[in-house]
Design a protein around this motif. Structure first.
Motif, short mmCIF file in Angstrom:
data_model
loop_
_atom_site.label_atom_id
_atom_site.label_comp_id
_atom_site.label_asym_id
_atom_site.label_seq_id
_atom_site.Cartn_x
_atom_site.Cartn_y
_atom_site.Cartn_z
N UNK A 64 0.82 -1.21 0.00
CA UNK A 64 0.00 0.00 0.00
C UNK A 64 0.86 1.26 0.00
N UNK A 65 1.99 1.25 0.71
CA UNK A 65 2.83 2.45 0.77
C UNK A 65 3.37 2.82 -0.61
N UNK A 66 3.71 1.81 -1.41
CA UNK A 66 4.23 2.08 -2.75
C UNK A 66 3.14 2.65 -3.66
N UNK A 67 1.95 2.09 -3.54
CA UNK A 67 0.83 2.59 -4.34
C UNK A 67 0.45 4.01 -3.90
N UNK A 96 1.55 5.64 6.37
CA UNK A 96 2.57 4.64 6.03
C UNK A 96 3.03 3.83 7.24
N UNK A 97 3.30 4.46 8.41
CA UNK A 97 3.74 3.65 9.56
C UNK A 97 2.73 2.58 9.99
N UNK A 115 -7.99 0.97 12.02
CA UNK A 115 -7.02 2.07 11.91
C UNK A 115 -7.68 3.40 12.24
N UNK A 116 -8.87 3.64 11.69
CA UNK A 116 -9.60 4.88 11.94
C UNK A 116 -9.95 4.99 13.42
N UNK A 117 -10.37 3.89 14.03
CA UNK A 117 -10.69 3.90 15.47
C UNK A 117 -9.47 4.28 16.30
N UNK A 136 -6.69 8.30 2.00
CA UNK A 136 -6.72 6.85 1.74
C UNK A 136 -7.78 6.53 0.68
N UNK A 137 -8.93 7.15 0.80
CA UNK A 137 -10.02 6.91 -0.16
C UNK A 137 -9.59 7.30 -1.57
N UNK A 138 -8.92 8.46 -1.68
CA UNK A 138 -8.45 8.92 -3.00
C UNK A 138 -7.47 7.94 -3.62
N UNK A 139 -6.54 7.43 -2.80
CA UNK A 139 -5.55 6.48 -3.30
C UNK A 139 -6.20 5.16 -3.72
#
Length: 371
Positions: A64-67, A96-97, A115-117, A136-139
């Motif tokens: 995910x970090x690369x994308x 990213x972390x 994650x959001x929580x 995140x949604x945009x990606x």
């Protein structure tokens, strides 16, 4: 046809994906680790149905970090540098972390909700959590368009909601007390404009003399100063932020006095004056650092002995004052540069009950007069 086979105590399937157009060879997909034969059959049936419909594609193995970083390279070209800096900070320090080492295809509503929580539990404001959510949604929307995902898993995530904080604004008496004290300061015009026009801080510090039509008493918001005070940005915070504002006569008079004061600065400094055509600037004509404006503002609040509110709350004070006087929310929305009237009504809903009461009183007055 696919095959189901047992391997030790678990099951696996081999699915036929058709012929590779590049190599001419038959493509297969093998997946292990199913606890029962029925689980393997179900997973195989899903893939075979997708192959039959022509919608199957191999899940991406990219992290995910690369994308995310690849998406950001493209995204930053369509946003201003301040927004880009904010995005980069959230990506590097927050996203990213926590999510970077998860495969793009392995992101699920469950781990994204967790994650959001966590962000909320760490004490982040709901508005900040929403900004991270939108990144995140945009990606992931981009991954969907590039056919790297079947669907966007974050769309099923529930965002936290905070209770609406009570807005801090000044009364008319406090406005008068503050402006009386502030009038002695060379930055008076910034505070006067904030209260009488509802302009944002960056809009005030980016305002030029050529943006003011003194004959018609109209001000045009066409430029803003960045938050760090180092760069001018064409336009405003939003598209609707580029707007015209009708000025009260008192503000026109204050602007004329300000222009005369700046002319005196130019004459006294001659070659040392750097002319940016700014209405609010340093004594040398250079852009005013927002932090210096804030320091002066807080100092004047203490001198005026009024409640301490943020500079941005002067914008809220302007809107609340007009609503209380019965000015149309549509007009106020246009003055503030809101994208639609709903934003104005939602932001200043606390004023509306009083307006409802006034409306009822006006009806009583009319009906009584008729009788």
């Amino acid at each position: 046809m696919g095959q189901i086979k047992k391997e030790g105590t678990s099951w696996y399937f081999v699915a036929e994906l058709g012929i590779d157009p590049l190599t001419g060879k038959r493509k297969r997909k093998k997946k292990r680790g199913f606890k029962t034969k029925k689980d393997a059959e179900k997973a195989l049936a899903i893939i075979e149905a997708e192959v039959y419909k022509g919608v199957y594609f191999e899940p991406s193995t990219i992290l995910f970090k690369d994308h995310l970083l690849e998406w950001f390279k493209i995204k930053r070209n369509s946003i201003n540098f301040q927004t880009a800096d904010t995005y980069q900070s959230f990506i590097v320090n927050r996203i990213v972390p926590s999510l970077g080492t998860i495969a793009l295809s392995a992101l699920s509503p469950l781990n994204l909700q967790s994650y959001v929580n966590t962000l909320k539990e760490e004490g982040l404001a709901s508005s900040t959590v929403k900004k991270i959510y939108n990144i995140i949604k945009g990606a992931l929307d981009y991954a969907l368009n590039m056919e790297l995902l079947h669907s966007n898993p974050i769309k099923k995530v529930q965002l936290p909601k905070d209770k609406k904080k009570e807005m801090s604004v000044w009364s008319v008496e406090e406005i008068k007390s503050f402006l009386t004290i502030a009038k002695k300061d060379r930055l008076y015009m910034a505070f006067h404009l904030a209260i009488t026009t509802g302009m944002r801080r960056g809009e005030i510090l980016g305002l030029r003399w050529k943006d003011i039509d003194f004959d018609r008493g109209i001000l045009y918001v066409r430029q803003t100063l960045s938050k760090d005070g180092k760069q001018f940005l064409v336009g405003a915070k939003t598209e609707s932020g580029v707007r015209s504002i009708k000025l009260p006569n008192e503000t026109v008079s204050a602007l004329l006095a300000q222009k005369k004061s700046i002319c005196n600065d130019k004459q006294s400094l001659v070659n040392d004056y750097v002319d940016h055509d700014l209405v609010v600037c340093t004594s040398k004509g250079t852009p005013m650092n927002p932090n210096n404006l804030k320091r002066t503002y807080l100092k004047l609040i203490k001198e005026a002995n009024v409640q301490e509110i943020r500079f941005h709350d002067l914008r809220h004070t302007h809107a609340t004052m007009l609503l209380a006087q019965g000015i149309s929310a549509k007009v106020i929305s246009e003055r503030l540069g809101h994208s639609n009237i709903k934003t104005t009504l939602d932001t200043y809903s606390h004023v509306l009950p009083n307006m409802q009461e006034e409306a009822a009183n006006q009806i009583d007055t009319l009906l009584t007069a008729t009788k």
